[in-house]
Scaffold this motif. Structure first.
Motif, mmCIF file in Angstrom:
data_model
loop_
_atom_site.group_PDB
_atom_site.id
_atom_site.type_symbol
_atom_site.label_atom_id
_atom_site.label_comp_id
_atom_site.label_asym_id
_atom_site.label_seq_id
_atom_site.Cartn_x
_atom_site.Cartn_y
_atom_site.Cartn_z
ATOM 1 N N SER A 65 0.820 -1.210 0.000
ATOM 2 C CA SER A 65 0.000 0.000 0.000
ATOM 3 C C SER A 65 0.854 1.261 0.000
ATOM 4 C CB SER A 65 -0.893 0.009 1.244
ATOM 5 O OG SER A 65 -0.083 0.085 2.420
ATOM 6 N N ASP A 66 0.221 2.377 -0.370
ATOM 7 C CA ASP A 66 0.914 3.668 -0.366
ATOM 8 C C ASP A 66 1.350 4.057 1.041
ATOM 9 O OD1 ASP A 66 0.561 3.866 -3.086
ATOM 10 O OD2 ASP A 66 -1.276 5.061 -2.922
ATOM 11 N N GLU A 67 0.553 3.690 2.060
ATOM 12 C CA GLU A 67 0.912 4.036 3.445
ATOM 13 C C GLU A 67 2.198 3.333 3.863
ATOM 14 O OE1 GLU A 67 -2.014 3.211 2.405
ATOM 15 O OE2 GLU A 67 -3.416 4.810 2.982
ATOM 16 N N TRP A 68 2.314 2.032 3.523
ATOM 17 C CA TRP A 68 3.532 1.305 3.871
ATOM 18 C C TRP A 68 4.731 1.849 3.091
ATOM 19 C CZ3 TRP A 68 5.553 -1.196 7.589
ATOM 20 C CH2 TRP A 68 6.690 -1.996 7.405
ATOM 21 N N GLU A 69 4.523 2.209 1.847
ATOM 22 C CA GLU A 69 5.602 2.811 1.072
ATOM 23 C C GLU A 69 6.040 4.133 1.700
ATOM 24 O OE1 GLU A 69 7.240 1.415 -1.441
ATOM 25 O OE2 GLU A 69 6.002 -0.375 -1.142
ATOM 26 N N HIS A 70 5.098 4.856 2.303
ATOM 27 C CA HIS A 70 5.430 6.107 2.985
ATOM 28 C C HIS A 70 6.299 5.839 4.216
ATOM 29 C CE1 HIS A 70 5.301 10.143 4.410
ATOM 30 N NE2 HIS A 70 4.401 9.932 5.362
ATOM 31 N N VAL A 71 5.994 4.752 4.944
ATOM 32 C CA VAL A 71 6.821 4.367 6.099
ATOM 33 C C VAL A 71 8.247 4.132 5.643
ATOM 34 C CG1 VAL A 71 7.217 2.567 7.822
ATOM 35 C CG2 VAL A 71 4.891 3.388 7.403
ATOM 36 N N LYS A 72 8.405 3.351 4.572
ATOM 37 C CA LYS A 72 9.754 3.049 4.076
ATOM 38 C C LYS A 72 10.472 4.305 3.587
ATOM 39 C CE LYS A 72 9.950 -0.382 1.236
ATOM 40 N NZ LYS A 72 9.556 -1.280 0.105
ATOM 41 N N ALA A 73 9.710 5.217 2.960
ATOM 42 C CA ALA A 73 10.336 6.444 2.448
ATOM 43 C C ALA A 73 10.883 7.299 3.585
ATOM 44 C CB ALA A 73 9.328 7.229 1.619
ATOM 45 N N LEU A 74 10.145 7.381 4.704
ATOM 46 C CA LEU A 74 10.623 8.155 5.850
ATOM 47 C C LEU A 74 11.918 7.568 6.401
ATOM 48 C CD1 LEU A 74 7.272 8.838 7.781
ATOM 49 C CD2 LEU A 74 8.650 10.490 6.505
ATOM 50 N N VAL A 75 11.987 6.238 6.437
ATOM 51 C CA VAL A 75 13.207 5.583 6.916
ATOM 52 C C VAL A 75 14.357 5.832 5.948
ATOM 53 C CG1 VAL A 75 14.275 3.368 7.461
ATOM 54 C CG2 VAL A 75 11.931 3.828 8.198
ATOM 55 N N GLU A 76 14.096 5.665 4.668
ATOM 56 C CA GLU A 76 15.143 5.853 3.664
ATOM 57 C C GLU A 76 15.659 7.289 3.639
ATOM 58 O OE1 GLU A 76 13.027 4.557 0.271
ATOM 59 O OE2 GLU A 76 13.573 2.434 0.489
ATOM 60 N N ASP A 77 14.791 8.247 3.969
ATOM 61 C CA ASP A 77 15.203 9.658 3.994
ATOM 62 C C ASP A 77 15.917 10.029 5.279
ATOM 63 O OD1 ASP A 77 14.072 9.919 1.520
ATOM 64 O OD2 ASP A 77 12.206 10.817 2.229
ATOM 65 N N GLY A 78 16.110 9.055 6.166
ATOM 66 C CA GLY A 78 16.820 9.320 7.411
ATOM 67 C C GLY A 78 16.009 10.061 8.456
ATOM 68 N N LYS A 79 14.668 9.992 8.367
ATOM 69 C CA LYS A 79 13.817 10.714 9.305
ATOM 70 C C LYS A 79 13.321 9.833 10.452
ATOM 71 C CE LYS A 79 12.234 13.876 5.694
ATOM 72 N NZ LYS A 79 11.073 14.397 4.923
ATOM 73 N N ALA A 80 13.660 8.538 10.432
ATOM 74 C CA ALA A 80 13.220 7.632 11.495
ATOM 75 C C ALA A 80 14.255 6.536 11.691
ATOM 76 C CB ALA A 80 11.863 7.023 11.161
ATOM 77 N N ASP A 81 14.346 6.045 12.955
ATOM 78 C CA ASP A 81 15.305 4.998 13.295
ATOM 79 C C ASP A 81 14.623 3.683 13.639
ATOM 80 O OD1 ASP A 81 17.437 7.017 13.300
ATOM 81 O OD2 ASP A 81 16.474 7.707 15.155
ATOM 82 N N ALA A 82 13.303 3.701 13.878
ATOM 83 C CA ALA A 82 12.597 2.486 14.283
ATOM 84 C C ALA A 82 11.166 2.521 13.772
ATOM 85 C CB ALA A 82 12.606 2.337 15.802
ATOM 86 N N ILE A 83 10.612 1.311 13.502
ATOM 87 C CA ILE A 83 9.202 1.156 13.142
ATOM 88 C C ILE A 83 8.551 0.360 14.264
ATOM 89 C CG2 ILE A 83 7.558 0.336 11.422
ATOM 90 C CD1 ILE A 83 9.840 0.357 9.380
ATOM 91 N N VAL A 84 7.469 0.896 14.827
ATOM 92 C CA VAL A 84 6.826 0.286 15.988
ATOM 93 C C VAL A 84 5.391 -0.076 15.631
ATOM 94 C CG1 VAL A 84 6.224 0.546 18.423
ATOM 95 C CG2 VAL A 84 8.254 1.702 17.502
ATOM 96 N N SER A 85 4.998 -1.327 15.953
ATOM 97 C CA SER A 85 3.627 -1.784 15.733
ATOM 98 C C SER A 85 3.156 -2.580 16.939
ATOM 99 C CB SER A 85 3.539 -2.657 14.477
ATOM 100 O OG SER A 85 3.675 -1.883 13.300
ATOM 101 N N ARG A 86 1.872 -2.914 16.946
ATOM 102 C CA ARG A 86 1.351 -3.762 18.016
ATOM 103 C C ARG A 86 2.036 -5.113 17.985
ATOM 104 N NH1 ARG A 86 -1.785 -7.954 18.435
ATOM 105 N NH2 ARG A 86 -2.148 -7.945 16.205
ATOM 106 N N HIS A 87 2.185 -5.665 16.770
ATOM 107 C CA HIS A 87 2.862 -6.940 16.604
ATOM 108 C C HIS A 87 3.611 -6.902 15.280
ATOM 109 C CE1 HIS A 87 3.562 -11.299 16.362
ATOM 110 N NE2 HIS A 87 3.281 -11.335 17.660
ATOM 111 N N PHE A 88 4.625 -7.771 15.168
ATOM 112 C CA PHE A 88 5.418 -7.766 13.945
ATOM 113 C C PHE A 88 4.588 -8.147 12.714
ATOM 114 C CE2 PHE A 88 8.832 -8.668 17.150
ATOM 115 C CZ PHE A 88 9.499 -7.454 16.990
ATOM 116 N N ASP A 89 3.506 -8.938 12.903
ATOM 117 C CA ASP A 89 2.702 -9.325 11.742
ATOM 118 C C ASP A 89 1.928 -8.160 11.146
ATOM 119 O OD1 ASP A 89 0.629 -8.931 13.505
ATOM 120 O OD2 ASP A 89 -0.077 -11.004 13.497
#
Length: 408
Positions: free
Chosen positions: A63-87
């Motif tokens: 999805s576009d939302e998940w691609e946005h998560v990856k883009a923020l990481v790739e741009d150096g704006k985040a160091d961790a991704i946090v969710s309720r569960h890894f799945d």
């Protein structure tokens, strides 16, 4: 240095009325926020999405939302991704490998509130734990699909209704909704006696008989409802099938009688299917029916042909059909009013032809033949006018038919 975290929450697609296994989105965000607070992490973004799956085909984009998560990481704006569960982040081994590549290039870590842990994908042990989790999640997905297939099979064998949304004319448990069921019965009778779908749709809208989703009726969606085998008590089963070219198509097959009461008889349903599927009903335009005067009337300013469209919403939030110039869009005209005017003129003209006296009075032998020929021709003209009035033929076909009548 403070860790910058992205909170990611996702709800999986579920049948209507069922709760997603992923839990409430607000709850997912709250659990993830609590984990960030305990670790002293700074939340730089909260990204949520609903009715999306983390299970994808190999190489497919998510999805576009998940691609946005990856883009923020790739741009150096985040160091961790946090969710309720890894799945919530991945459910297939190939999606995990995509995250491993992301971690190797950016150093991002994954954290899960309910798993009470952090996956460092830059280490062999972290990747091993993540891969084991991906295999387990993949197995859960396959087991769920198997349970769903078996459940569908049991429903088919028992004949029970299985409708994700309430269909028009029925309740979810198969009982009839009286007003809608009676409207369907009358619609079948009307269509088989020559009433146009457009006229029936307009009548239903006027009476407030909207679709189960609250939408107004058009010829297209009304046709789809009338062609549903469930109206005749026939159960169907639909499944997606992948074609050799990679495209997926949905195939529907009849699987026998359902255990709900039919609204119309199977004979009437089959007759309507044959009638609506008759290629002779589609005239001109490459087999696709046009609006009554679309491509016939012309703009009085630029002489471009007019096409059918829809007006802007008025103060009451309603729209109506219009004919609009296809050139510079100089002129628009309400379609219903113009259609009614033209239909009245055509019928009046047909009546004039019907009443016209014979013209060849000099030849007595010919005069004896003329009344029968004139009657037959006028009957054909009247039939053409009636078909034009209900939309069964377009203007080009009408003109051609009248020309042939005049030539006889």
């Amino acid at each position: 240095m403070t860790v910058r975290a992205i909170i990611y929450a996702r709800l999986s697609p579920t049948p209507r009325g069922e709760e997603s296994k992923g839990g409430n989105l607000t709850q997912q965000v709250e659990l993830s926020q609590a984990l960030c607070d305990r670790n002293g992490w700074s939340v730089v973004a909260v990204i949520v999405e609903k009715d999306t799956s983390a299970s994808t085909k190999r190489g497919a984009k998510r999805s576009d939302e998940w691609e946005h998560v990856k883009a923020l990481v790739e741009d150096g704006k985040a160091d961790a991704i946090v969710s309720r569960h890894f799945d919530r982040m991945y459910r297939t081994p190939w999606d995990l490998e995509d995250l491993v590549d992301l971690a190797e290039s950016t150093g991002v870590t994954l954290a899960a509130a309910q798993a009470q842990g952090v996956l460092d994908l830059s280490t062999p042990s972290g990747r091993l734990a993540a891969r084991i989790g991906a295999v387990v999640a993949r197995n859960e997905t396959e087991m769920r699909v198997e349970r769903q297939v078996l459940g569908h099979q049991r429903r088919r064998e028992s004949g029970r209704p299985f409708w994700s949304t309430r269909p028009f004319g029925f309740e979810r448990d198969g009982r009839h909704r009286a007003a809608e069921a009676e409207a369907l019965r009358q619609a079948y009778r009307d269509v088989l006696t020559g009433v146009s779908l457009w006229s029936i749709a307009k009548d239903w809208n006027t009476r407030g008989l909207l679709s189960p989703h609250g939408n107004e009726w058009r010829s297209s969606n009304l046709r789809g409802v009338l062609l549903k085998p469930r109206n005749a008590g026939i159960q169907t089963y639909s499944q997606w099938v992948e074609k050799p070219d990679g495209k997926r198509v949905r195939l529907t097959e009849e699987t026998g009688a359902g255990n709900w009461d039919a609204i119309v008889s199977e004979g009437m349903f089959r007759a309507l299917v044959r009638y609506l599927s008759d290629p002779e009903r589609n005239t001109g335009g490459g087999g696709k029916r046009k609006a009554l005067l679309s491509g016939v009337v012309r703009c009085s300013k630029c002489q471009a042909v007019a096409t059918q469209g829809w007006s802007k919403k008025n103060a009451a939030g309603e729209r109506y059909r219009i004919y609009t110039c296809s050139g510079g869009r100089c002129i628009t005209c309400p379609a219903d009013a113009l259609d009614s005017f033209v239909v009245r003129k055509v019928i009046d003209k047909a009546e004039e032809w019907n009443a016209a006296p014979a013209t060849d009075n000099a030849d007595e032998e010919r005069e004896a033949e003329l009344p029968a020929e004139e009657t037959a021709a006028s009957e054909r003209r009247t039939a053409l006018a009636e078909m034009f009035a209900v939309g069964d033929i377009d203007g080009s076909t009408l003109r051609t038919g009248i020309a042939r009548c005049d030539a006889t």
